[in-house]
Design an enzyme around this catalytic site. Structure first.
Site, PDB file in Angstrom:
ATOM      1  N   THR A  12       0.899  -1.299   0.073  1.00 19.40           N
ATOM      2  CA  THR A  12      -0.147  -0.046   0.024  1.00 19.40           C
ATOM      3  C   THR A  12       0.931   1.269  -0.086  1.00 19.40           C
ATOM      4  O   THR A  12       2.169   1.195  -0.026  1.00 19.40           O
ATOM      5  CB  THR A  12      -0.875  -0.100   1.099  1.00 19.40           C
ATOM      6  OG1 THR A  12      -1.924   0.997   0.910  1.00 19.40           O
ATOM      7  CG2 THR A  12      -0.265   0.042   2.624  1.00 19.40           C
ATOM      8  N   CYS A  13       0.200   2.524   0.065  1.00 20.16           N
ATOM      9  CA  CYS A  13       0.867   3.686   0.021  1.00 20.16           C
ATOM     10  C   CYS A  13       2.027   3.796   1.015  1.00 20.16           C
ATOM     11  O   CYS A  13       1.610   3.638   2.097  1.00 20.16           O
ATOM     12  CB  CYS A  13      -0.157   5.013   0.002  1.00 20.16           C
ATOM     13  SG  CYS A  13       0.537   6.553   0.217  1.00 20.16           S
ATOM     14  N   PRO A  14       3.184   4.378   0.945  1.00 19.01           N
ATOM     15  CA  PRO A  14       3.611   4.831  -0.674  1.00 19.01           C
ATOM     16  C   PRO A  14       4.589   3.845  -1.371  1.00 19.01           C
ATOM     17  O   PRO A  14       5.335   4.018  -2.010  1.00 19.01           O
ATOM     18  CB  PRO A  14       4.523   6.037  -0.164  1.00 19.01           C
ATOM     19  CG  PRO A  14       5.242   5.558   1.135  1.00 19.01           C
ATOM     20  CD  PRO A  14       4.195   4.892   1.889  1.00 19.01           C
ATOM     21  N   VAL A  15       4.458   2.529  -0.846  1.00 14.72           N
ATOM     22  CA  VAL A  15       5.411   1.745  -1.277  1.00 14.72           C
ATOM     23  C   VAL A  15       5.684   1.385  -2.621  1.00 14.72           C
ATOM     24  O   VAL A  15       6.572   1.487  -3.147  1.00 14.72           O
ATOM     25  CB  VAL A  15       5.328  -0.053  -0.622  1.00 14.72           C
ATOM     26  CG1 VAL A  15       6.185  -1.008  -1.180  1.00 14.72           C
ATOM     27  CG2 VAL A  15       5.399   0.192   1.072  1.00 14.72           C
TER      28      VAL A  15
END
Lengths: 73, 139
Positions: A12-15
Site C-alpha cells: 500500500t501507499c507509499p510503497v
C-alpha cells in the site's frame, strides 16, 4: 537494454511509488521497468510521477484487481 | 530533479511522523528534492531506537489506541516507520537536525541516529531552502 521487473502486489501507499522510483534510479538509460501491483491509487500515480520526471510510460495493463505498468528509463 | 519540498517535523507523534515520511517519500518518488527539518518532539524520534516510540496524536488511550492502530496497519500491510526512513534515505532525502532543540533538550549528536542526519542547522537553513521550494509544510 534490460528489463527490470518489480512486484508490489499487496503493498500500500507509499510503497509502490517508492519501489518504482528505486528501480528507475537503478536502471540504465533505455532499460524498461515493469511494475506489477494491486494498490489502486498507484495505478494513477505512477504515470503521474513518470510525467513529472519526463519518463515515457509504454503501457498500462489491467487484469482484475492487478495492474502492470511498463516504463522506459 | 523537478522541484523541491521542505518539511518541518516538529511533532513526535507516530501518526504525524507517518504523514511526514510518506509525503517525503512521495515527493522523492515524483522526482523532487526533499529536506526534512526535525525540531522539538520530532527530533526526539531521531534518537537511537526512538522512531517508533511516539504516541498517537489523538486516541492514544495510554497506548491502547496506538496498539489498535498498529494492528490495523499491520493488517493493511502499511510499511513501518523504520522502512519509510530507510527508503527516504536511499532515495536521497535530506535530514537536518535542529541545533537549538539539541541544546535546550540536552540531546547530544551521538544520542541520535547519525547515519540518518545530513547536517545540523538552524532556522536560517530552513528559510534559505524553503524560499524557493514548491512545497513547504509544518507537521
Amino acid at each position: 537494454m534490460a528489463e527490470i521487473e518489480i512486484d508490489v502486489r499487496g503493498q500500500t501507499c507509499p510503497v509502490p511509488l517508492v519501489e518504482c522510483r528505486k528501480a528507475l534510479r537503478k536502471a540504465a538509460e533505455g532499460d524498461e521497468v515493469i511494475i506489477v501491483g494491486t494498490h489502486a491509487a498507484s495505478k494513477k500515480e505512477i504515470p503521474m510521477a513518470c510525467e513529472s520526471m519526463g519518463l515515457e510510460v509504454l503501457g498500462i495493463e489491467d487484469k482484475d484487481t492487478e495492474w502492470k505498468i511498463r516504463i522506459k528509463r | 530533479m523537478t522541484g523541491k519540498a521542505v518539511l518541518v517535523v516538529q511533532s513526535g507523534d507516530m501518526d504525524k511522523l507517518y504523514s511526514a515520511l510518506i509525503i517525503g517519500n512521495g515527493a522523492l518518488a515524483m522526482g523532487m528534492e526533499v529536506s526534512m527539518y526535525f525540531t522539538f518532539w520530532g527530533l526526539e524520534r531521531l534518537k537511537k531506537g526512538g522512531l517508533e516510540k511516539g504516541p498517537l496524536s489523538k486516541m492514544h488511550f495510554l497506548g491502547l489506541g496506538k496498539w489498535m492502530v498498529k494492528n490495523r496497519m499491520k493488517k493493511a500491510n502499511v510499511a513501518s516507520l523504520e522502512k519509510l526512513m530507510d527508503d527516504y534515505k536511499e532515495l536521497g532525502g535530506k535530514i537536518i537536525a535542529c541545533d537549538m532543540t539539541m541544546e535546550i533538550m540536552g540531546i547530544k549528536r551521538e544520542d541520535l541516529r547519525e547515519d540518518w542526519i545530513d547536517e545540523c542547522g538552524a532556522v536560517g537553513t530552513y528559510v534559505y531552502e524553503a524560499k524557493d521550494a514548491d512545497i513547504s509544510l509544518f507537521i
